[in-house]
Design a protein around this motif. Structure first.
Motif, PDB file in Angstrom:
ATOM      1  N   GLU A  70       0.874  -1.231  -0.168  1.00 49.39           N
ATOM      2  CA  GLU A  70       0.089   0.006  -0.024  1.00 49.39           C
ATOM      3  C   GLU A  70       1.030   1.225   0.113  1.00 49.39           C
ATOM      4  N   GLU A  71       0.341   2.390  -0.482  1.00 48.40           N
ATOM      5  CA  GLU A  71       1.268   3.666  -0.422  1.00 48.40           C
ATOM      6  C   GLU A  71       1.771   3.897   0.891  1.00 48.40           C
ATOM      7  N   THR A  72       1.147   3.682   1.886  1.00 52.09           N
ATOM      8  CA  THR A  72       1.741   4.186   3.286  1.00 52.09           C
ATOM      9  C   THR A  72       2.972   2.908   3.568  1.00 52.09           C
ATOM     10  N   GLU A  73       2.598   1.679   3.211  1.00 54.01           N
ATOM     11  CA  GLU A  73       3.864   0.673   3.439  1.00 54.01           C
ATOM     12  C   GLU A  73       5.029   1.164   2.489  1.00 54.01           C
ATOM     13  N   GLN A  74       4.620   1.690   1.295  1.00 52.60           N
ATOM     14  CA  GLN A  74       5.743   2.133   0.283  1.00 52.60           C
ATOM     15  C   GLN A  74       6.620   3.473   0.956  1.00 52.60           C
ATOM     16  N   GLU A  75       5.818   4.170   1.310  1.00 52.74           N
ATOM     17  CA  GLU A  75       6.337   5.446   1.965  1.00 52.74           C
ATOM     18  C   GLU A  75       7.176   5.175   3.114  1.00 52.74           C
ATOM     19  N   GLU A  76       6.492   4.054   3.901  1.00 51.09           N
ATOM     20  CA  GLU A  76       7.676   3.804   5.184  1.00 51.09           C
ATOM     21  C   GLU A  76       8.929   2.955   4.518  1.00 51.09           C
ATOM     22  N   ARG A  79      11.521   5.325   3.235  1.00 47.84           N
ATOM     23  CA  ARG A  79      12.040   6.098   4.530  1.00 47.84           C
ATOM     24  C   ARG A  79      12.948   5.205   5.200  1.00 47.84           C
TER      25      ARG A  79
END
Length: 126
Positions: A70-76, A79
């Motif tokens: 998911e997008e939040t997982e990709q961002e994490e 990071r």
């Protein structure tokens, strides 16, 4: 303990070795022997490849099957990768500084050893 350095293998070599095991069906030990690497190392690479296939949805794994983040997982993930890269750079800088300090201390130790020898010779009247 003697200064044994670990061999580093580039990603292309690793991928090629894993591909040989997967495509030829030869035992890991035989392929490792042919390539001149430890069978344990090659076994770890094959296991990591299988896990990557499982988590990416490429394999026959019984996971959720999507293999996408998911997008939040990709961002994490991005990071964490940046953080890992920064920590690796910091570790390299610290190691270089430590190596420099160690070399300076060794030089100082050698000078002091020579000084003591000369001082003792002079004190003994030689």
């Amino acid at each position: 303990m003697a200064g044994v350095t670990r061999r580093r293998f580039d990603p292309e070599f690793r991928a090629g070795a894993v591909r040989i095991v997967k495509e030829t069906g030869k035992p890991v030990a035989q392929v490792a022997r042919d390539l001149g690497i430890s069978p344990y190392t090659l076994h770890n690479w094959v296991q990591m490849d299988r896990l990557a296939e499982h988590y990416n949805g490429d394999g026959d794994g019984d996971g959720d099957g999507s293999g996408t983040l998911e997008e939040t997982e990709q961002e994490e993930l991005a990071r964490l990768r940046r953080e890992k890269a920064e920590l690796a750079k910091q570790q390299a800088r610290e190691k270089a500084a430590w190596e420099k300090e160690r070399a300076e201390l060794e030089d100082e130790r050698d000078v002091l050893k020579r000084s003591v020898v000369l001082w003792v010779k002079e004190a003994m009247g030689r």
